[in-house]
Structure formats: C-alpha cells, structure tokens
Design a protein around this motif. Structure first.
Motif, mmCIF file in Angstrom:
data_model
loop_
_atom_site.group_PDB
_atom_site.id
_atom_site.type_symbol
_atom_site.label_atom_id
_atom_site.label_comp_id
_atom_site.label_asym_id
_atom_site.label_seq_id
_atom_site.Cartn_x
_atom_site.Cartn_y
_atom_site.Cartn_z
ATOM 1 N N ILE B 232 0.807 -1.212 0.000
ATOM 2 C CA ILE B 232 0.000 0.000 0.000
ATOM 3 C C ILE B 232 0.842 1.266 0.000
ATOM 4 C CG2 ILE B 232 -2.103 -0.977 0.994
ATOM 5 C CD1 ILE B 232 -1.146 -0.137 3.722
ATOM 6 N N LYS B 233 2.115 1.166 0.369
ATOM 7 C CA LYS B 233 2.948 2.374 0.378
ATOM 8 C C LYS B 233 4.426 2.002 0.336
ATOM 9 C CE LYS B 233 3.986 6.485 3.037
ATOM 10 N NZ LYS B 233 3.548 7.494 3.965
ATOM 11 N N TYR B 234 5.189 2.894 -0.305
ATOM 12 C CA TYR B 234 6.646 2.773 -0.289
ATOM 13 C C TYR B 234 7.194 4.053 0.348
ATOM 14 C CZ TYR B 234 5.888 -0.450 -4.233
ATOM 15 O OH TYR B 234 5.464 -1.460 -5.064
ATOM 16 N N THR B 248 2.992 -3.179 3.656
ATOM 17 C CA THR B 248 1.900 -4.007 3.142
ATOM 18 C C THR B 248 0.711 -3.838 4.063
ATOM 19 O OG1 THR B 248 2.404 -5.976 4.448
ATOM 20 C CG2 THR B 248 3.585 -5.701 2.356
ATOM 21 N N GLU B 249 -0.377 -4.474 3.723
ATOM 22 C CA GLU B 249 -1.555 -4.391 4.590
ATOM 23 C C GLU B 249 -1.228 -4.920 5.973
ATOM 24 O OE1 GLU B 249 -4.360 -6.494 2.271
ATOM 25 O OE2 GLU B 249 -4.840 -4.774 0.999
ATOM 26 N N LYS B 250 -0.277 -5.855 6.023
ATOM 27 C CA LYS B 250 -0.003 -6.510 7.305
ATOM 28 C C LYS B 250 1.132 -5.840 8.070
ATOM 29 C CE LYS B 250 -2.171 -10.792 6.498
ATOM 30 N NZ LYS B 250 -2.013 -12.121 5.940
ATOM 31 N N LYS B 251 2.203 -5.521 7.369
ATOM 32 C CA LYS B 251 3.370 -5.012 8.099
ATOM 33 C C LYS B 251 4.255 -4.171 7.211
ATOM 34 C CE LYS B 251 5.716 -9.203 6.808
ATOM 35 N NZ LYS B 251 6.546 -10.290 7.088
ATOM 36 N N ARG B 252 5.376 -3.714 7.796
ATOM 37 C CA ARG B 252 6.354 -2.962 7.027
ATOM 38 C C ARG B 252 7.597 -3.825 6.836
ATOM 39 N NH1 ARG B 252 9.279 1.706 10.013
ATOM 40 N NH2 ARG B 252 11.187 0.463 9.832
#
Lengths: 639, 370
Positions: B232-234, B248-252
């Motif tokens: 979802i993001k960088y 990610t949706e779950k973690k970094r």
C-alpha cells in the motif's frame, strides 16, 4: 463459356489449355481426378470437378500432391483411369511416391500432368519438371497447341496402358493458361467398374527387386521410343535441307514459328516440333539432323531437350558433327521465360542476318513514358484481407516484446508478409510447411545462446498439406516456438479451393471439416484462437503467448478471406472518413493509414491533403477504424 | 531548440540508455508506445522534425535558454533552481495526511486548485500493489487522493497529459511528476513546433524532488519475489537510513537499498535535476526537526498564487525551512549536477561532448573542478 462435357464431336470450342487437357481426359474415359491447387495447373481438376456429377467422375482437392497422386494411383490399381495434376513444386512433393510407382507400374491409364511456371511468375522457383521423367525412366509428352493439349491428354492414357506405367505430361503457363480453338472428339460411353485384383503380384519394389524393375523400365523406354517414331505429335515444317534446324517443344513451337516468320526465313530455317520429348525418337530426329549442319534448340527453362539431343548426336555413328545453339551457347536465355525476341536474335546471329527490333529512338521514348505514367506499385493484400491485420498485430507484438523476434513462413497469399504490405515480417519462405519445420530447428537453439522469439506462420491449407508432421515433431522435441495459423477458410491464393478444413469438397458436396483447434488440443499443444480482424485482442494474445516461452504454442487467427466473403455476403460495414478529424501529413499521423497500414481501400488525396475511402475497393471490414489515431474513420453496420 | 525525428529519438536517446521513460513522446501519434517499461517505436514516421524530438528532455537541452524563457533569469548551478520562496508546508486535512506519501501538500494544492477553478483535471501517477504504475488524468477529489503516494518506479506520465489534453471537455490541466517529466513539459512550453502542442491547456505543474527512479520489469519482478502481500505504500526515509520501506496491509518490510539500487534506470545516472527546477512548485519530503513536513520551492507567479490561496483558506500550514536543511538540499542538488556531468563525460570520453546538454565545455570544467 466452355462446355467441357459437351457431347458434340467435331465441333469447335475456344478452350484454355488446361480445359483442353481436362477434355482430353474425359475423352479417354477418365474416372478419377485428384490434385492440389497450384498455378498454372489448377484449372485441370477444377474443370473436371464442375462436371463430376454429370459424368460420374470422382474429383478431389487432395491435402497435398503426394496424396493426390496416390489417390489417382489407387484408382488405377482398381482398373479406373485416373489423372493427377500439379505445378512443378507439387511434383517435388509427389516425387517420393512417383519414384516407387514407376517401379511397380500401374494396370490402368494413369496420367500425371505437371504445369511448370517458367519465370516463376507465381512460384518460388522456375524448376523444370522434365528431368524427373528422365530420372525415373517415364514417358514425357509436351503439348505445343491447344488441340494437342486435348489429343495428347487422351492418348497419354493409351500410352500409359501400353507400358503399364504412369505417363508424364508437361505443360507451361503459356499453354495451360492461353486459349485456342479445339475440335472436340467423342465422349466414351463407359461403365467404369472398379476392382482390385488380389491374385496378381503386389505393386511393390522392396529389398533387392529394384534393379529388376529398373531393367524393365529401360525396356519400356525402347518400346516407347519406337511408338514415338510414328507419333502425330512430332512434325516438321520447312525446307528439305535447312541452313538451320530449330528443334523445339511446348510453347517453343508458337514462338519459333513467329520468329521465323518475322525474319522471313521460312525457306532456310526448318522447325522440328517434338511432342514426345522423353525418350527421344532417335530415328526421326537423326533423319532431320542429317539434312542440316546447325541445330538451334528452343524450350522453356532448362536445356533438357538440348542436352538430350547432344547426347543423341554423340551416339549417332555417322561421323558427322553438328553445331548446337541454345541455352548452352548463350543464344537462348537459360532462365526466365523464352520469348520470340530471344529466338529472333538467336536466328539472326546464327545466320548472320541484320535485325533491329526497334529504333533507339523508340526505346528512349518508351522508357520516358514508362517513367512518367507507370507508377511503381508494390504487391498488396486485398482490402479487408485478414492477413494484413494479423501481420500488423505480429509486427506490433514483436516490437513491443523487444527481443528481436521474427517470423518464418511458407506458401500462400500471406507469403506477401515478406513485403511492405505485410510489414516485412516474414524472414524465410521456401516450400509448403517449411516455416514450421524451420521453427522446429530454431526452437532448439537455446543451448547455443539463442534467445529470439520465433513465430512460424502457415495457412489453413498448408497446415493440412505439410505443417502437421513438422508441428508434431516440434511438440515432441519441445521446441520453443509459436505457430500462427492464418485460417481464412480456404486455399485462397490459388482460387479459393476447399481443403480438409472446410466443409465442402471439390465437387460442391458437404464434407466434414477437420477442426484445427481440436487437432492441436489432441496433440497436447497449448492453442488459442483469435479473430484476425480484432487487432487489439490479437496483439494482446500474441504478447501473452510470446511471454509464455520455452514451449510449443499455437495461435489460430480466424477470419474468412475477404474475397470469399464478398462473393457470398454484403460488406460488414459502410466505412467513411470525417475529413475534419483527419490530420493527414501533420505530426501526429503522417498518413499512418495509407502510408503504414496501407490498405488499398484508403487513398491519400494530394489536393485536399486528406484521406478518402475508395468505395470501389473498400471491402467494408471496418478495421481501419481501429488503426486511425484521430478517430477520423467511422463505420456503420450494414443492415 | 533543435527538433529531431523518431529515429533520432531511438538512436540518440533510447539506444544510449538515456531514456527517462517520462512519456513525452507517447500519446502524440501512433508511432511511439510505452510498453512494459520501455518506449517502443512500432513504425517509422517520415517527418524530419516532430514533437517527439522537440519535447524529449534528453535531446538538445539548453538549460540557460529554458531558464530565461520560463523565469527571465540565468540558470543557476549552485542553487536549487530559480525560486521565489522556499519553506516547509503541510496539509491541515486529516484524511489527506492519512493517505499521503509525506505531509499531503500536493494533494491539498490540487484540491484547492480544482475547487477554485484553476484546473478541471490533474495528470498524476497511480500505482496499485506491485503492478506497473500508470499515468492517469483525473477530475474528482477522490481520484486525486487515490493517486497519492510514490512507487519510485519510472512511469510515462506525460503520455497521460498528451492524451488528456486531446479531450475537448478538459480545458485546464495540472500535472505532478518527476523532474524529467517536468523538464519535458518545459520543453513543450518553449517549442516552436506548430500545431497540436498540448501545452496550451497546462495550468499548473508540481514537480517532485527525485534522486532516481526504478525500472520495470526488473524491480517489479524483484518485489514479486520478496513481498507476497499487497503493497500500500513505499518510502525511503532520509539519510542515513539506507532502506526502502515497503508497507503491506499486514506489516512494514525494510529492504536494504543495496538490493534496490541495481534497479535504478541507467538514464537516472546522468540526471542533473534534483528538485524539478522547471515546475511552478517543487515539493519534497522533510527531514530532522521537520520530518513531518514537505519542503516546498515556489518558482512562478502561478505557483505563488496557488500556495498563498491554499494558505489563506487554511488548507495548508507553512513554516520556515531550517537553514541547515536548505544548505543540505543545495549541496545535494549541486552534487547531483556534478555527478551527472561526470558520468556523461565518462560515457562520451570528452568534456566537449556532453550528449544532449547544450553547455560550454569551459563551464562544465569549472563545475567539476570545485
């Protein structure tokens, strides 16, 4: 209009050479006819197909020429006279069978007509088929007139039964496709009864039996030579002791007559026209040879007759020698079609006659006119041809793929993929099905660092003709390739003949089609189908398939040939240009549709600087609507 | 400025690994397409001169001439391009800040510009998970917000501008993108090429600070191997942190930059522009005490108009840029220019051949000597 089945002996019709050959076969009571379409031979079987029902013939467009000859041989083995017809390349395909058939012989008349294409006007080569007759010790006949084409075709069946072997008849474009008056003979009232005699010795030559059959063939040759001595197909015109003897055959007869006439040399040049050109009637020929010191040989393509005459002269024990002129001496062109001009200049040179064909002034004038008013034109796909759109999609897909992929192909209208009309995509063209075979090789070069995507293209007809074995080979060897089958529902290039993939046979009766997609599925190869007119979808499928590399893949691009469709149905669309949106030569287009896509249905108007639809040419396929980047082309569905 | 035709673009830019994949040559005509991370010439156009060569930022770049044309001042090698004001800014809108890459300044300015009728459309870059990002032209606040966030992958966003400008109902277009894309738009502005120049509709350009961009499909394939969940993001936090952060949706997931740098586009090696020097407004991230802010450089009256208007409406808050940060930014900008010159000369072997840069050898020598 010719009426080839006319029961009207001694009447005259204007017949094409091929029609005359067909009529000759009918007069011989032929029962079975098979061929694969090939210019300039196609009309022979096409003509017989039209009267098949009427005259109780069985006529087939076979899957390839080998099978066509085998079909005809099968009929002959069962006592039915049969004819097979093909072009020079087709003879190559049939050769494996023919080179065995000559040793086994046939009980009933079997005539193989080969129509050569001097100059390769519609062929990949200009091969001279006559050598095969000599190589296989089979009789060879060459018609020189349209009447002869008919009479010879009829007589060929008798000769064939006389020697119990196949008989070759060689025609060329100028005989096969030109027309002349032919006096018809009688049509027989035969009840063809087919039966195979299982009690006789098998038709086979295996193990060490070949030399025995070979010896029999040579004995045949001697018999044939004797028969030829009395043949009405050999004649002479000219003085008793000519200064120059022209020996000619086939289309050389008309050309030679014309040349001698133009030079007004009828009193010093004689013409011996031979219709029986293998084996040679030695006695006949040597009688005319003895009357002259100089011999000029006129024939199409190779120095076949010329070389055989030289051989013959070497064996004559007269102690005399002759000066031979022809292809070896440089007097006649050894490649390309012969013309009266070559013969005129040859005679003039040999007899030291001054002849100027045209003034230098005329030559200059005509070349100026040619430059000014005859525009250079590329060969092109028809308007609406699905091959154009398929090659367009392949071009785009390969460029986007970016790995220098390329296309190898074979024979058909789509061979023009070599040219700008097919965006110069095809890189190799040889024989039927060769693209697939070559791809089977290219697709195994991974271990040598080869990483360029390989596409093989073939047509629906060539798929059945020759591609299947190569495809099976490449599937088994797990070659890395993509076969693109251009399925336009017919053998289009040669005249839209049916083939095993279509639902009709040569005689117009329904026939169960063999489904290419199902066949590929049965072979276990990944196969997809696309509409050749749907450029976007076809391009995307190609990109996806190119990426799915390392294994065999097949893409069937389906869309009926525009000409086949046009005979049956109205155009799909009415296509028009909106000139307000057309930006023509400007940056942003630069005549993309006429200059790059190049459908002949689109024309560039130099006055208005806009594109127009040529309504006489446009087939209404509507594909150009997708090509235009300015939405300047629009289409309305035809009601 | 010189213009060259399509083959020149292929030979002089693409084949020499100078192509930034900005997309300026695409969407103007049927000949060039952007496919799978490459610019592909699918057919040849016969024109000796075309918009493709005129707009390309890697053909015939005269920075001096361009600066004069756009700002009326000489090009500055030592500063961060021509500027009217440099400060920190951040959005006051919680929804925007929650979605944004940094402090939401770009999204907020676009929302403002659209609200006030400065623009009716915006050209932005949209990425979804690991797929190749694409340039889009959008009209609503929701669509603008959806484009927030950087994937660090080079995208031919100028193509979206070229195409969008052809739509009759779009009359005032904004653009946000990387320095190379902004440079292409500046070349477009200065083009004397007649007819069909989309630049007429461009109202506002926001440029993003950029050190390099990553190439597709190399980086995409790498991500597919390393990260299984949807991304979802960088983010790349400021020096000395040497990682690419993948949310990610779950973690970094933190991936060391040494694994990422091999995917930097070769064309980025010779890029001189850190701060998008030809934009109306240039925006980057903050660091240190102003980590939660955007660095903003306003360069043109139009840029000023937008920023002051947004500030007046309370949509953004502003504070001064710490001296240390500005000095560091100027140093980074200048170092990028020197690196670029250095690498160009390495490629050509001579300071007299600076590829597409129209720069006197003497000036280049001086810059490198410092």
């Amino acid at each position: 209009m010719s009426n080839i089945a006319a029961n009207a002996p001694n009447t005259s019709q204007l017949l094409m050479g091929n029609e005359a050959i067909a009529r000759g076969a009918l007069e011989a009571g032929v029962g079975v006819a098979a061929a694969y379409p090939g210019n300039p031979s196609s009309e022979i079987i096409a003509t017989l197909a039209q009267v098949a029902k009427q005259l109780n013939l069985y006529v087939e467009w076979a899957v390839n020429e080998k099978v066509a000859l085998e079909i005809a041989a099968g009929a002959s083995f069962a006592g039915i006279r049969a004819i097979a017809a093909m072009k020079q390349n087709g003879l190559n395909v049939a050769l494996d069978f023919l080179a065995n058939l000559n040793l086994t012989g046939v009980p009933s008349g079997l005539v193989l007509v080969v129509s050569d294409d001097p100059g390769g006007i519609s062929s990949t080569n200009e091969q001279d088929s006559r050598h095969v007759a000599k190589a296989l010790d089979l009789p060879l006949l060459e018609p020189a007139t349209f009447q002869e084409a008919k009479d010879m075709a009829k007589w060929a069946f008798e000769l064939s039964e006389e020697i119990a072997n196949a008989c070759l008849m060689r025609s060329v474009t100028r005989i096969s496709h030109a027309r002349g008056n032919v006096t018809l003979g009688e049509l027989p009232h035969l009840e063809n009864q087919a039966r195979f005699d299982i009690s006789r010795r098998p038709y086979a030559s295996i193990a060490a039996t070949a030399p025995k059959f070979h010896e029999r063939l040579h004995q045949n040759l001697s018999r044939m030579s004797e028969i030829y001595e009395r043949s009405p197909f050999n004649w002479y015109v000219g003085p008793k002791s000519p200064d120059l003897l022209i020996v000619t055959c086939g289309s050389g007869w008309f050309h030679s007559k014309e040349a001698v006439g133009i030079l007004s040399k009828e009193n010093s040049v004689g013409i011996l026209k031979l219709g029986t050109t293998w084996p040679l009637p030695k006695g006949l020929i040597s009688r005319y040879f003895l009357q002259t010191p100089k011999v000029l040989v006129i024939e199409e393509i190779d120095a076949f007759l010329e070389t055989n005459l030289k051989e013959l002269s070497a064996d004559l024990t007269t102690g005399r020698t002759w000066t031979f002129f022809g292809k070896a001496s440089g007097h006649v062109n050894p490649f390309g079609e012969i013309t009266p001009d070559f013969i005129i200049h040859a005679i003039a040179d040999i007899l030291k006659v001054n002849y100027v064909s045209r003034s230098v002034d005329y030559q200059k004038k005509s070349q100026t006119i040619i430059k000014e008013s005859i525009l250079p034109r590329d060969s092109q796909f028809c308007a609406g041809c699905p091959h154009r759109t398929t090659f367009w999609a392949m071009k785009d897909a390969l460029r986007m793929d970016g790995r220098q992929g390329f296309v190898v192909g074979d024979i058909g209208c789509y061979s023009m993929g070599l040219a700008s009309t097919g965006f110069s995509q095809i890189k190799t063209v040889h024989a039927m099905g060769s693209g697939m075979g070559i791809a089977s090789g290219l697709g195994k070069l991974n271990q040598f660092g080869f990483n360029q995507p390989v596409l093989a293209v073939c047509g629906d007809s060539t798929f059945f003709h020759a591609v299947i074995p190569a495809l099976i080979n490449a599937i088994h060897s797990q070659a890395d390739f993509l076969l693109v089958v251009l399925d336009n529902a017919g053998t289009a290039m040669t005249g839209f003949q049916p083939h095993p993939g279509t639902d009709m046979n040569a005689m117009g009766a329904p026939s169960p089609p063999v489904d290419i997609e199902k066949l590929c599925q049965a072979l276990g190869v990944k196969v997809m189908v696309t509409d050749a007119y749907d450029v976007k979808e076809t391009t995307q499928k190609l990109i996806d398939l190119l990426r799915d590399e390392g294994k065999p893949r097949v893409l069937i691009c389906r869309r009926e040939c525009a000409l086949i469709r046009a005979r049956k149905e109205n155009p799909l669309y009415r296509v028009r240009i909106n000139p307000d949106k057309c930006i023509g030569e400007d940056c942003g287009c630069e005549r993309f549709c006429t200059r790059v896509f190049k459908c002949p249905g689109l024309i560039w108007d130099r006055n208005t600087k806009k594109v127009k639809i040529d309504e006489a040419v446009c087939s209404g396929c509507g594909v150009c609507v997708e090509i235009c980047s300015q939405e300047a082309i629009f289409r309305e569905a035809n009601g | 400025m010189e213009s060259k035709a399509c083959q020149a673009l292929v030979d002089e830019v693409i084949k020499r690994d100078l192509c930034t994949f900005c997309g300026a040559c695409v969407g103007l005509c049927p000949y060039f397409i952007a496919h799978d991370g490459r610019i592909v010439l699918r057919d040849h156009c016969d024109l000796a001169q075309g918009r493709c060569g005129t707009f390309c930022p890697r053909i015939s770049l005269d920075l001096e001439e361009m600066n004069k044309a756009m700002f009326g001042t000489p090009y500055s090698w030592r500063e961060v391009g021509t500027s009217k004001a440099i400060f920190m800014a951040r959005s006051t809108n919680g929804k925007i800040k929650g979605r944004a890459q940094d402090a939401g300044t770009v999204t907020t300015l676009f929302w403002f510009a659209k609200d006030e009728g400065f623009i009716d459309s915006a050209v932005m870059t949209l990425f979804e998970d690991k797929s190749l990002p694409k340039g889009v032209i959008v009209s609503t606040e929701e669509e603008i917000l959806a484009c927030a966030g950087s994937s660090y992958v080079a995208t031919p966003t100028v193509e979206a501008f070229n195409r969008g400008a052809q739509e009759d109902d779009r009359k005032k277009i904004a653009f946000v993108g990387t320095p190379c894309q902004v440079l292409a738009l500046a070349k477009m502005k200065g083009s004397t090429q007649e007819g069909r120049n989309p630049i007429g509709k461009l109202q506002l350009v926001i440029g993003l600070f950029c050190t390099w961009a990553l190439s597709h499909p190399g980086f995409t394939q790498f991500l597919e191997r390393e990260v299984s969940n949807p991304i979802i993001k960088y983010d790349i936090p400021p020096h000395p942190a040497n990682v690419l952060q993948v949310y990610t949706e779950k973690k970094r997931i933190d991936i060391s930059l040494e694994h990422i740098l091999p995917f930097v586009r070769p064309a980025c090696q010779v890029c001189h522009d850190l701060t998008a020097e030809f934009a109306d407004i240039s925006v980057g991230s903050g660091r240190g005490e102003v980590l939660e802010w955007n660095t903003v450089i306003v360069r043109t009256p139009r840029g000023m108009e937008i920023v002051e208007g947004a500030k007046r409406k309370g949509l953004i808050e502003i504070r001064e840029i710490p001296k240390e940060n500005l000095a560091r930014l100027e140093r980074a900008s200048f170092n990028k220019k020197r690196r670029a010159l250095d690498r160009i000369i390495q490629k050509t072997g001579s300071v007299d051949d600076l590829l597409y840069l129209k720069l006197q050898a003497e000036i280049a020598r001086q810059l490198l000597a410092e």
